[in-house]
Every structure is written in structure tokens, then in C-alpha cells.
Design a protein around this motif. Structure first.
Motif, mmCIF file in Angstrom:
data_model
loop_
_atom_site.group_PDB
_atom_site.id
_atom_site.type_symbol
_atom_site.label_atom_id
_atom_site.label_comp_id
_atom_site.label_asym_id
_atom_site.label_seq_id
_atom_site.Cartn_x
_atom_site.Cartn_y
_atom_site.Cartn_z
ATOM 1 N N UNK A 196 0.849 -1.196 0.000
ATOM 2 C CA UNK A 196 0.000 0.000 0.000
ATOM 3 C C UNK A 196 0.885 1.248 0.000
ATOM 4 N N UNK A 197 0.470 2.234 -0.744
ATOM 5 C CA UNK A 197 1.314 3.436 -0.819
ATOM 6 C C UNK A 197 1.388 4.138 0.543
ATOM 7 N N UNK A 198 2.610 4.588 0.861
ATOM 8 C CA UNK A 198 2.871 5.301 2.113
ATOM 9 C C UNK A 198 1.853 6.435 2.324
ATOM 10 N N UNK A 199 1.559 7.098 1.243
ATOM 11 C CA UNK A 199 0.648 8.241 1.258
ATOM 12 C C UNK A 199 -0.773 7.851 1.713
ATOM 13 N N UNK A 200 -1.232 6.709 1.214
ATOM 14 C CA UNK A 200 -2.568 6.241 1.581
ATOM 15 C C UNK A 200 -2.592 5.823 3.059
ATOM 16 N N UNK A 201 -1.549 5.152 3.487
ATOM 17 C CA UNK A 201 -1.463 4.771 4.905
ATOM 18 C C UNK A 201 -1.511 6.021 5.783
ATOM 19 N N UNK A 202 -0.836 7.062 5.339
ATOM 20 C CA UNK A 202 -0.875 8.319 6.104
ATOM 21 C C UNK A 202 -2.291 8.894 6.192
ATOM 22 N N UNK A 203 -3.015 8.838 5.084
ATOM 23 C CA UNK A 203 -4.414 9.313 5.085
ATOM 24 C C UNK A 203 -5.270 8.528 6.087
ATOM 25 N N UNK A 204 -5.060 7.216 6.072
ATOM 26 C CA UNK A 204 -5.849 6.349 6.957
ATOM 27 C C UNK A 204 -5.537 6.663 8.428
ATOM 28 N N UNK A 205 -4.258 6.857 8.706
ATOM 29 C CA UNK A 205 -3.882 7.171 10.093
ATOM 30 C C UNK A 205 -4.344 8.577 10.484
ATOM 31 N N UNK A 206 -4.308 9.514 9.530
ATOM 32 C CA UNK A 206 -4.746 10.883 9.823
ATOM 33 C C UNK A 206 -6.237 10.919 10.134
ATOM 34 N N UNK A 207 -7.006 10.099 9.418
ATOM 35 C CA UNK A 207 -8.448 10.030 9.677
ATOM 36 C C UNK A 207 -8.702 9.735 11.159
ATOM 37 N N UNK A 208 -7.939 8.834 11.675
ATOM 38 C CA UNK A 208 -8.082 8.438 13.068
ATOM 39 C C UNK A 208 -7.559 9.493 14.043
ATOM 40 N N UNK A 209 -6.408 10.020 13.740
ATOM 41 C CA UNK A 209 -5.833 11.053 14.625
ATOM 42 C C UNK A 209 -6.760 12.263 14.742
ATOM 43 N N UNK A 210 -7.331 12.651 13.602
ATOM 44 C CA UNK A 210 -8.218 13.818 13.598
ATOM 45 C C UNK A 210 -9.426 13.639 14.502
ATOM 46 N N UNK A 211 -9.768 12.381 14.764
ATOM 47 C CA UNK A 211 -10.920 12.093 15.625
ATOM 48 C C UNK A 211 -10.496 11.649 17.032
ATOM 49 N N UNK A 212 -9.214 11.604 17.250
ATOM 50 C CA UNK A 212 -8.688 11.218 18.566
ATOM 51 C C UNK A 212 -9.172 9.828 18.972
ATOM 52 N N UNK A 213 -9.084 8.930 18.040
ATOM 53 C CA UNK A 213 -9.582 7.575 18.272
ATOM 54 C C UNK A 213 -8.489 6.573 18.633
ATOM 55 N N UNK A 214 -7.224 6.974 18.590
ATOM 56 C CA UNK A 214 -6.165 5.979 18.912
ATOM 57 C C UNK A 214 -6.385 5.414 20.308
ATOM 58 N N UNK A 215 -6.957 6.245 21.201
ATOM 59 C CA UNK A 215 -7.171 5.787 22.571
ATOM 60 C C UNK A 215 -8.016 4.510 22.672
ATOM 61 N N UNK A 216 -8.902 4.279 21.674
ATOM 62 C CA UNK A 216 -9.749 3.073 21.709
ATOM 63 C C UNK A 216 -9.104 1.892 20.971
ATOM 64 N N UNK A 217 -8.095 2.197 20.155
ATOM 65 C CA UNK A 217 -7.603 1.223 19.189
ATOM 66 C C UNK A 217 -6.497 0.311 19.721
ATOM 67 N N UNK A 218 -6.785 -0.425 20.775
ATOM 68 C CA UNK A 218 -5.825 -1.439 21.192
ATOM 69 C C UNK A 218 -5.968 -2.634 20.241
ATOM 70 N N UNK A 219 -4.914 -3.444 20.137
ATOM 71 C CA UNK A 219 -4.955 -4.552 19.166
ATOM 72 C C UNK A 219 -6.151 -5.491 19.339
ATOM 73 N N UNK A 220 -6.538 -5.789 20.554
ATOM 74 C CA UNK A 220 -7.670 -6.725 20.728
ATOM 75 C C UNK A 220 -8.958 -6.145 20.152
ATOM 76 N N UNK A 221 -9.241 -4.885 20.459
ATOM 77 C CA UNK A 221 -10.464 -4.287 19.904
ATOM 78 C C UNK A 221 -10.364 -4.093 18.391
ATOM 79 N N UNK A 222 -9.176 -3.869 17.876
ATOM 80 C CA UNK A 222 -9.025 -3.786 16.419
ATOM 81 C C UNK A 222 -9.280 -5.147 15.767
ATOM 82 N N UNK A 223 -8.816 -6.210 16.410
ATOM 83 C CA UNK A 223 -9.072 -7.555 15.869
ATOM 84 C C UNK A 223 -10.570 -7.863 15.893
#
Lengths: 110, 110, 110, 110
Positions: D1-28
């Protein structure tokens, strides 16, 4: 499960003429989808939070799982209580008390 | 489900001291994993082929789903037959016979 | 994903003459089964415990999910990067920053 | 996957402050739920019917699966292309061409 309740579940389907769609493979797909909808109530939540805020939805999805279990059992001519008894015996062999006591490992890792 | 069978299922767990792991969220995860293992028996196969070659495995996985359903219901203090009756009533409202007869659409598409 | 890697993934399948089984419905079933196998690594464990003891298995199952995603995309003539971009736009409309910031609710509950 | 697209995907989450919920178990868990929503598009349908009537929804759900795959990989510090290459090598050992050619069996049944 009471014979009477199983009859209600089967009548619900007959009244809608849905047996034509209910082959075992599609029933297994549906059961898996419902189990996933059940799990969705726990998404991003601790177990306690989910139970507190979503208990009714959890109960409804669990019921859907059971309804599909009844349809699948009926289409394979299986008795739900028989298959549980058979499986409990197998599980007893896979997880002997002296090896499995207080352990959360899969039997392959015990 | 017969009271007696539910007691056997709960005793299986108590004898292994596994209640400590069985919070509702992990039970919902496990139920979903078992439903998926059930479905795995149909992978790459027609419904008929799967039933012919994997009936015993299907029965075993269906039993595992039901065992987890019993544990989850118990941990939420739900009665399996009650929640099915409640859900059937809701499904009757969602899928009225005159609209749903012979249709495989989700209620949102009816 | 690099064109070259996609070619390797497709070649793996061609070399085994497996396209004949890979209709979209069975691929969707398989993807769901692999996602469930991924989740199995977290069963009865905290997130941290699972990552510590099962990281390699998690990576392997995540890879299986991606391999099926490539097969499914190819069978539907979809480009993985295109569909992600399209979906991100839809998600931005569903979860506007000002409403969704720091909230874990589904958009229907926001 | 292009680095640029991965950045967009991660930015979507950061902009919403959602990393706090995204532990690996809940992501799985979430990845598994999305895979199941993908499968729901095929429920009660032949593969062809589903593709004809639900292609856009299938593409959207597949994208959701991939977005969670990116989040999970990032939280475990895994590179998606690396883990696919590693897994393809393992699959080649599990499914040698001469044994697996044209066979749909699981490697344990080959």
C-alpha cells in the motif's frame, strides 16, 4: 429446548415460506453473521460497559443465534441436546480436569 | 433447554475453574469464533458436499456455539427460552407475513 | 499494494489451479474465517498478553486476511487503494470531526 | 500500500482522537465484524446475485476490512507487505504444488 418453542420457531419460517432459502450453508453463514452482530455490542467497550449499555441488544442477538441454531439443527436432523451431550464428552477428553484446571490455554497448548 | 443439561454445562466449567476467564465480552468473542469454525466446514464446498463429508464436525461446532450461548446467558442472567420468545415477537413486527412472504430481503429492504 | 506483490499472490493461486473454487461468495466466507482466526489469538487474553505471546500468529492471520482481500478484489475487478479512498470519503461524512472527536459511538448513535 | 494512503488512513483516526480506543484486541474484534458485514452482502444469495446487486456495498466493507488491517498493523509495528511475503512462503510449504494442485482441501486433509 422445549418442543413447543421449537415449533414456534419453525412456524415463524413456514409462515413466511422461507425454507426455500435455508440450506445448511446459508444458515451457517447467517449464524456466523448474527454471532458477529452480538459481538458488535462489545466493540470498543469493556465487558461491563457493554453489558450496562447494550444488554437488551445482546439478548436479542443471542436469540437470533439460537434461532438459526434451531433451523440448522432441523435441516441436518440433529437434536440440540444430543449434540451438546456428545460434545461435552469430547471436551472432557480434550480438557481433562487435572490438566485444564484454572488454565485458559487451548487443548493443543496444554 | 433442560435444566439438567444446563447444570452439566455449568459443571463442566466449574470443575475446571474457568469462570474467572468467562466475562461476557470474551464469551461473545468465543461464540463468534465457534460460529466461524462451524462455517469453515462449508468452505469451498456446496451445502450438500459439506453436509455429506463434515456432518459430525458441523454438529460438534454447533454444540460449541450452544455451550457458549449457555455461558453467556448465565453470566447475563438471561433465560434462553425467554429471549427467543421476545425476539420472535420483534421479528414478527419487522417481517410481517404479508410483506415478507417468500422474500429473502432484509427488513430494511422490504 | 505493490503490483509485484499482487502478482505473487495471484501466481500462488494459479500454480495450484485454485481459481475454480474462488468465487466471490466463498472468498467472502474465507476472509471472514481468517479474520476470526486472527481474533482467536486474543481469546481469553488481554490485548497485551496476546501481543506478547502470539505476535507471529497474529501477523500470519492478518496476512491471510489480506491475501483473501486481494483475491476478492481481483475477482470483482476492484482496486484496493481506490476503494479505500472512496470509503474514507464516506466515513468522513458519517463521522464529521466535530461530532466524532474522542467518541467511540457508532455513527447512528452520535 | 502506498505510504501516502497509509498516512491518510492514520490521519483520519488522529483527527478524531480515536487511537485511545484502538488497542490490538479491539481492532481484531472490529476487523472480524467488518469481515462479517462484508459476508452479509452474500447472505441468502448466489455469488452472482450478490455481486450484481451489492457490488458497491461489498467494496465498502472490503475497504473497512483493509482500514482496520492498516490500524492493526500499525499498532503492532508490522509492515503489511512483509507479513504477506512471509506468509506466502509458509503457505508454499503447507500447500506444495504437487500435493495441492486442483485440490480444495485444508492442508491437514491433503
Amino acid at each position: 429446548m422445549k418442543e413447543e418453542l421449537i415449533k414456534l420457531i419453525l412456524a415463524f419460517r413456514e409462515n413466511r415460506n422461507w425454507e426455500q432459502f435455508h440450506n445448511p450453508k446459508d444458515l451457517a453463514i447467517s449464524l456466523s453473521i448474527e454471532a458477529s452482530e452480538l459481538l458488535e455490542n462489545f466493540q470498543w467497550k469493556s465487558s461491563e460497559e457493554a453489558v450496562e449499555s447494550k444488554k437488551e441488544q445482546i439478548a436479542d442477538e443471542l436469540a437470533d443465534v439460537l434461532v438459526y441454531a434451531v433451523y440448522l439443527a432441523q435441516s441436518l436432523d440433529l437434536d440440540l441436546e444430543d449434540i451438546i451431550l456428545t460434545k461435552l464428552k469430547k471436551n472432557e477428553a480434550k480438557y481433562p480436569i487435572e490438566k485444564a484446571f484454572g488454565k485458559k490455554d487451548k487443548y493443543t497448548d496444554l
